[in-house]
Design a protein around this motif. Structure first.
Motif, short mmCIF file in Angstrom:
data_model
loop_
_atom_site.label_atom_id
_atom_site.label_comp_id
_atom_site.label_asym_id
_atom_site.label_seq_id
_atom_site.Cartn_x
_atom_site.Cartn_y
_atom_site.Cartn_z
N MET A 1 0.84 -1.16 0.00
CA MET A 1 0.00 0.00 0.00
C MET A 1 0.89 1.24 0.00
O MET A 1 1.77 1.39 0.83
N THR A 2 0.64 2.13 -0.92
CA THR A 2 1.43 3.34 -1.06
C THR A 2 0.60 4.55 -0.62
O THR A 2 -0.56 4.70 -1.03
N ILE A 3 1.22 5.38 0.16
CA ILE A 3 0.55 6.61 0.60
C ILE A 3 1.04 7.74 -0.30
O ILE A 3 2.24 7.99 -0.41
N THR A 4 0.11 8.43 -0.95
CA THR A 4 0.48 9.55 -1.80
C THR A 4 0.14 10.85 -1.08
O THR A 4 -0.89 10.97 -0.42
N ILE A 5 1.03 11.80 -1.23
CA ILE A 5 0.86 13.11 -0.60
C ILE A 5 0.74 14.14 -1.71
O ILE A 5 1.62 14.24 -2.57
N ASP A 6 -0.34 14.88 -1.67
CA ASP A 6 -0.56 15.94 -2.65
C ASP A 6 0.11 17.22 -2.13
O ASP A 6 -0.43 17.94 -1.30
N GLU A 7 1.32 17.47 -2.62
CA GLU A 7 2.10 18.60 -2.13
C GLU A 7 1.44 19.93 -2.46
O GLU A 7 1.51 20.89 -1.69
N LYS A 8 0.81 20.04 -3.61
CA LYS A 8 0.16 21.30 -3.99
C LYS A 8 -0.97 21.64 -3.03
O LYS A 8 -1.14 22.81 -2.65
N LYS A 9 -1.72 20.64 -2.63
CA LYS A 9 -2.82 20.87 -1.70
C LYS A 9 -2.29 21.28 -0.32
O LYS A 9 -2.84 22.17 0.32
N ILE A 10 -1.22 20.66 0.11
CA ILE A 10 -0.60 21.01 1.39
C ILE A 10 -0.07 22.43 1.37
O ILE A 10 -0.28 23.21 2.30
N VAL A 11 0.61 22.79 0.28
CA VAL A 11 1.16 24.14 0.16
C VAL A 11 0.04 25.17 0.15
O VAL A 11 0.13 26.22 0.81
N GLN A 12 -1.04 24.91 -0.56
CA GLN A 12 -2.17 25.83 -0.61
C GLN A 12 -2.82 25.99 0.77
O GLN A 12 -3.16 27.09 1.17
N THR A 13 -2.95 24.90 1.49
CA THR A 13 -3.53 24.95 2.83
C THR A 13 -2.63 25.74 3.78
O THR A 13 -3.11 26.57 4.55
N VAL A 14 -1.33 25.52 3.70
CA VAL A 14 -0.38 26.24 4.56
C VAL A 14 -0.40 27.73 4.22
O VAL A 14 -0.35 28.58 5.12
N LYS A 15 -0.49 28.07 2.94
CA LYS A 15 -0.56 29.48 2.55
C LYS A 15 -1.81 30.13 3.13
O LYS A 15 -1.75 31.25 3.65
N SER A 16 -2.93 29.46 3.02
CA SER A 16 -4.19 30.02 3.54
C SER A 16 -4.12 30.22 5.05
O SER A 16 -4.52 31.26 5.57
N ILE A 17 -3.59 29.23 5.75
CA ILE A 17 -3.47 29.33 7.20
C ILE A 17 -2.53 30.46 7.59
O ILE A 17 -2.82 31.23 8.52
N SER A 18 -1.41 30.59 6.89
CA SER A 18 -0.44 31.64 7.24
C SER A 18 -1.02 33.02 6.98
O SER A 18 -0.79 33.95 7.77
N ILE A 19 -1.79 33.19 5.93
CA ILE A 19 -2.41 34.48 5.66
C ILE A 19 -3.41 34.82 6.76
O ILE A 19 -3.46 35.96 7.25
N LEU A 20 -4.21 33.85 7.16
CA LEU A 20 -5.17 34.08 8.24
C LEU A 20 -4.47 34.42 9.56
O LEU A 20 -4.94 35.28 10.31
N LEU A 21 -3.35 33.77 9.83
CA LEU A 21 -2.61 34.06 11.06
C LEU A 21 -2.02 35.47 11.04
O LEU A 21 -2.03 36.16 12.07
N VAL A 22 -1.53 35.90 9.90
CA VAL A 22 -0.98 37.26 9.78
C VAL A 22 -2.09 38.28 9.97
O VAL A 22 -1.92 39.27 10.69
N ILE A 23 -3.23 38.06 9.33
CA ILE A 23 -4.37 38.98 9.48
C ILE A 23 -4.81 39.02 10.94
O ILE A 23 -5.07 40.10 11.50
N GLY A 24 -4.88 37.87 11.58
CA GLY A 24 -5.24 37.82 13.00
C GLY A 24 -4.25 38.57 13.88
O GLY A 24 -4.65 39.28 14.81
N ALA A 25 -2.96 38.41 13.58
CA ALA A 25 -1.94 39.10 14.37
C ALA A 25 -2.05 40.62 14.21
O ALA A 25 -1.93 41.36 15.18
N VAL A 26 -2.29 41.08 13.00
CA VAL A 26 -2.41 42.52 12.75
C VAL A 26 -3.64 43.08 13.47
O VAL A 26 -3.56 44.13 14.12
N LEU A 27 -4.76 42.40 13.36
CA LEU A 27 -5.98 42.88 14.02
C LEU A 27 -5.82 42.87 15.54
O LEU A 27 -6.28 43.79 16.23
#
Length: 102
Positions: A1-27
């Motif tokens: 059994m092989t586990i595949t990791i979708d790197e593009k999806k992970i990168v997109q999720t991390v980008k979204s989370i980091s943007i939300l954290l920056v906005i939260g920190a500024v507010l």
């Protein structure tokens, strides 16, 4: 059994989370700086006592937050403009454009 990791999806999720954290920190910074400024105006003695207890880096942060809160109060506060809560700049623009339409 092989586990595949979708790197593009992970990168997109991390980008979204980091943007939300920056906005939260500024507010959060803007909200707390306003509270610190108003506290320094309402209770200057207590503010000074608390300020003197801070470390050198803490004093720098408190000073910058107080100055940011002061600017916020001038820009967004009720005392700005001509006393109606408006801005003199926008009132002048309205006068100019109001006269040009007639």
């Amino acid at each position: 059994m092989t586990i595949t990791i979708d790197e593009k999806k992970i990168v997109q999720t991390v980008k979204s989370i980091s943007i939300l954290l920056v906005i939260g920190a500024v507010l959060t910074f803007l909200g707390l700086s306003s509270k610190i400024f108003h506290f320094s105006e309402n209770n200057p003695v207590m503010y000074e006592m608390n300020y003197n207890r801070l470390s050198i880096p803490g004093k720098g942060v408190a000073t910058s937050m107080k100055k940011t809160g002061e600017v916020q109060s001038k820009v967004l506060g009720a005392k700005r403009g001509n006393g109606r809560g408006g801005s003199k700049f926008f009132d002048e623009v309205e006068k100019v454009h109001g006269n040009s339409r007639k």
